[in-house]
Enzyme design. Structure first.
Site, short mmCIF file in Angstrom:
data_model
loop_
_atom_site.label_atom_id
_atom_site.label_comp_id
_atom_site.label_asym_id
_atom_site.label_seq_id
_atom_site.Cartn_x
_atom_site.Cartn_y
_atom_site.Cartn_z
N ARG A 98 70.08 35.33 37.43
CA ARG A 98 70.53 33.97 37.11
C ARG A 98 71.10 33.88 35.70
NH1 ARG A 98 65.89 32.91 40.23
NH2 ARG A 98 64.57 32.64 38.39
N GLU A 130 47.27 39.84 36.91
CA GLU A 130 46.45 41.04 37.03
C GLU A 130 45.53 41.00 38.26
OE1 GLU A 130 44.41 44.34 36.90
OE2 GLU A 130 45.92 44.04 35.35
N GLY A 152 33.06 59.54 47.71
CA GLY A 152 33.73 60.83 47.88
C GLY A 152 32.83 61.85 48.53
N GLY A 153 33.21 63.11 48.43
CA GLY A 153 32.44 64.16 49.07
C GLY A 153 31.09 64.40 48.44
N ASP A 158 48.26 45.30 35.73
CA ASP A 158 49.25 45.22 34.66
C ASP A 158 49.54 46.58 34.05
OD1 ASP A 158 50.13 42.54 34.49
OD2 ASP A 158 48.24 41.91 33.62
N GLN A 217 51.86 41.73 29.69
CA GLN A 217 51.23 43.04 29.64
C GLN A 217 51.90 44.14 30.44
OE1 GLN A 217 46.90 45.22 30.56
NE2 GLN A 217 47.01 43.01 30.54
N THR A 239 69.29 34.00 25.35
CA THR A 239 70.24 34.53 26.33
C THR A 239 70.83 33.44 27.22
OG1 THR A 239 68.40 35.00 27.85
CG2 THR A 239 69.11 36.78 26.38
#
Length: 419
Positions: free
Chosen positions: A113, A148, A252-253, A177, A27, A83
Site C-alpha cells: 500500500r 508471540e 523422547g526416547g 517472535d 521483536q 514513507t
C-alpha cells in the site's frame, strides 16, 4: 552504498559489505536484523519519525529507550523517514536501490500500500533480497493479528505445554517472535548465497505460525504415533485423539523429569534424564540399590509404565539436597542432568559472561545495560556487541554522507515532517 568497515580487527566479518534496510519493529523482525548485524552486515534501521513503538514500552527509566528496544537493536544505525510523503517515497526508493537486503514485518499488504510491491522493488533493485515476517501464511488466518503467544497457540506449542489436568500454557521462550527471526535469517542467508550464482534477489517469506510449528515437529511425530497406541514414553494415564500435555516429560526416547531439591524454592529443581546405563548408579544414589536388578525396575521397558513412581523415588532423594549438590552427584556418574536456572542465576552466571552470552553494553543515555550476546560463534567473524542507536541518530550520516543530500535539504525534510 558501501557497508561500514568494522571498527575492530583486520579480518572482514562474515557479512561485511552487505547493506540491510531494516524496516522492522517490535521483536520478530528486529531479532532477525540484529543477528545480521552481529554477522557483520551494515543494518540501517528505518523508523517513522515517532520511532519504533518499543522505544517507549516497558520503560524502567523515564525518557530513555527501554530495555525492550535496546536488547533487540544493538549494532544498528537509525534513520527516520515518513514513507507516506512523496519525498519520503523518493528517499525510500533510493535506499532500496542501495541495499542488498530489505526486511519488514508490517501487517499484510502494508508495504504494497506504500507503493512498494515486490514487482516495484525488483524494478528498483533486481539484486535485492526482500524478506517479510508475517503472522500466518496464505489462507483463513492471513489477516489475523499475530503476537508471540498467538503464534504459540496456533503453532502447536500451547496445546502440548503444561500438565495433563491443567490449561494450555505459553512457554517463556519467545519461539513465536525471536524463533521466527532466526528462521528469517536462515532464509535471507540462503537467498544471498543463491544470488552469487543467479545474480538475482528473491522474496523470503516466513510466518510466525510456521516457525513455531517447525519447532514443535516432535509433537506432530507423536500425533502420528498415536494411531498405533498409547505413547509409552509419556507419563500420562489416558490418551485421546491428540498428543496430551505431559508436564515436564521429555517425550523422547529417554524419560526425563524436573525433580525437587532443597530448600524447596521455586527454582530448586534439577532436570534428570534416566538412560538405561544410568539406572544402576541412580538406584545406588537414591539408596535403593536393589532396584538395579529387580525385574520390575531393571529394564527401560519395565520402568516405562511407572515413570511417575520412578521420578518420585528420585525426588525423595533429591529433595534432601541443594540442587548444586544433586547436580554434582549425578554428573559424577555421567547422568544427563541440568539445574533449573532462574533469570537471576543466568544474568550472574560467570560462564555465560565468559562465553559472551550475557554482555554489558554501553549506552549514551542509559549508561550501561546487560543483554544476550550472539549465540552464533564464527572463528573468523567475532562479534562485538555495541549499543542500540538513538532515534534518527544516523540521519546526517546516511542522508548527507551517503545519499548526498545537502544540509539545507535535511533541515527542510525535518521541518516538513519527512524525517
Amino acid at each position: 552504498m558501501t557497508a561500514m568497515t568494522p571498527a575492530t580487527g583486520t579480518t572482514a566479518k562474515a557479512l561485511e559489505g552487505i547493506r540491510v534496510l531494516d524496516m522492522t519493529h517490535v521483536q520478530s523482525g528486529p531479532s532477525a536484523t540484529q543477528l545480521l548485524a552481529w554477522l557483520g552486515a551494515d543494518v540501517v534501521k528505518l523508523e517513522a519519525p515517532s520511532g519504533d513503538i518499543t522505544r517507549g514500552q516497558l520503560r524502567d527509566l523515564p525518557d530513555v529507550d527501554s530495555l525492550y528496544f535496546t536488547m533487540l537493536n544493538c549494532n544498528k544505525r537509525s534513520i527516520t523517514l515518513n514513507t507516506k510523503t512523496e519525498r519520503g517515497k523518493e528517499i525510500l526508493t533510493e535506499l532500496i536501490r542501495r541495499s542488498d537486503v530489505m526486511v519488514e514485518n508490517f501487517g499484510p499488504g502494508a508495504v504494497d500500500r506504500m507503493g512498494f510491491t515486490w514487482d516495484r522493488i525488483q524494478q528498483i533493485n533486481p539484486r535485492i533480497v526482500y524478506a517479510s515476517i508475517k503472522g500466518f501464511g496464505d489462507g483463513p488466518y492471513t489477516n489475523f493479528k499475530a503476537y508471540e503467544v498467538v503464534a504459540q497457540a496456533m503453532g502447536g506449542s500451547m496445546s502440548t505445554t503444561g500438565f495433563e489436568d491443567g490449561p494450555p500454557l505459553a512457554t517463556g521462550a519467545q519461539i513465536g517472535d525471536s524463533g521466527t527471526g532466526v528462521h528469517a535469517v536462515a532464509g535471507i542467508l540462503a537467498a544471498l548465497y543463491q544470488r552469487e550464482n543467479t545474480g538475482r534477489g528473491q522474496r523470503v517469506n516466513v510466518a510466525m505460525q510456521h516457525a513455531v510449528l517447525n519447532l514443535c515437529r516432535v509433537k506432530l511425530r507423536d500425533q502420528q504415533r498415536l494411531a498405533h497406541g498409547p505413547l509409552t514414553e509419556y507419563p500420562n494415564d489416558h490418551f485421546g485423539q491428540e498428543v496430551p500435555r505431559s508436564g515436564n516429560a521429555s517425550g523422547g526416547g529417554q524419560p526425563g523429569w524436573a525433580v525437587k531439591c532443597a530448600p524447596g524454592g521455586p527454582n530448586d529443581y534439577v532436570y534428570v534424564i534416566v538412560q538405561p546405563v544410568g539406572w544402576q548408579p541412580i538406584s545406588e544414589l537414591i539408596g535403593r540399590p536393589e532396584l538395579a536388578d529387580d525385574p520390575e525396575w531393571a529394564t527401560p521397558q519395565a520402568r516405562l509404565p511407572k515413570l511417575n513412581k520412578m521420578f518420585q523415588l528420585i525426588e525423595e532423594w533429591s529433595s534432601t539436597l541443594p540442587k548444586w549438590e544433586v547436580l554434582e552427584r549425578l554428573n559424577a556418574h555421567n547422568i544427563p542432568c541440568g539445574p533449573i536456572l532462574s533469570t537471576k542465576e543466568i544474568i550472574e552466571d560467570e560462564s555465560l559472561a565468559a562465553n559472551e552470552m550475557v554482555v554489558r553494553v554501553p549506552h549514551s543515555q542509559r549508561g550501561e545495560f546487560m543483554t544476550v550476546g550472539s549465540p552464533l560463534k564464527l572463528s573468523d567473524s567475532p562479534v562485538e556487541v555495541t549499543g542500540s542507536p538513538l532515534l534518527g541518530e544516523h540521519n546526517e550520516e546516511v542522508y548527507i554522507g551517503e545519499l548526498g543530500l545537502g544540509d539545507e535539504e535535511l533541515r527542510l525534510l525535518k521541518s516538513n515532517g519527512v524525517i
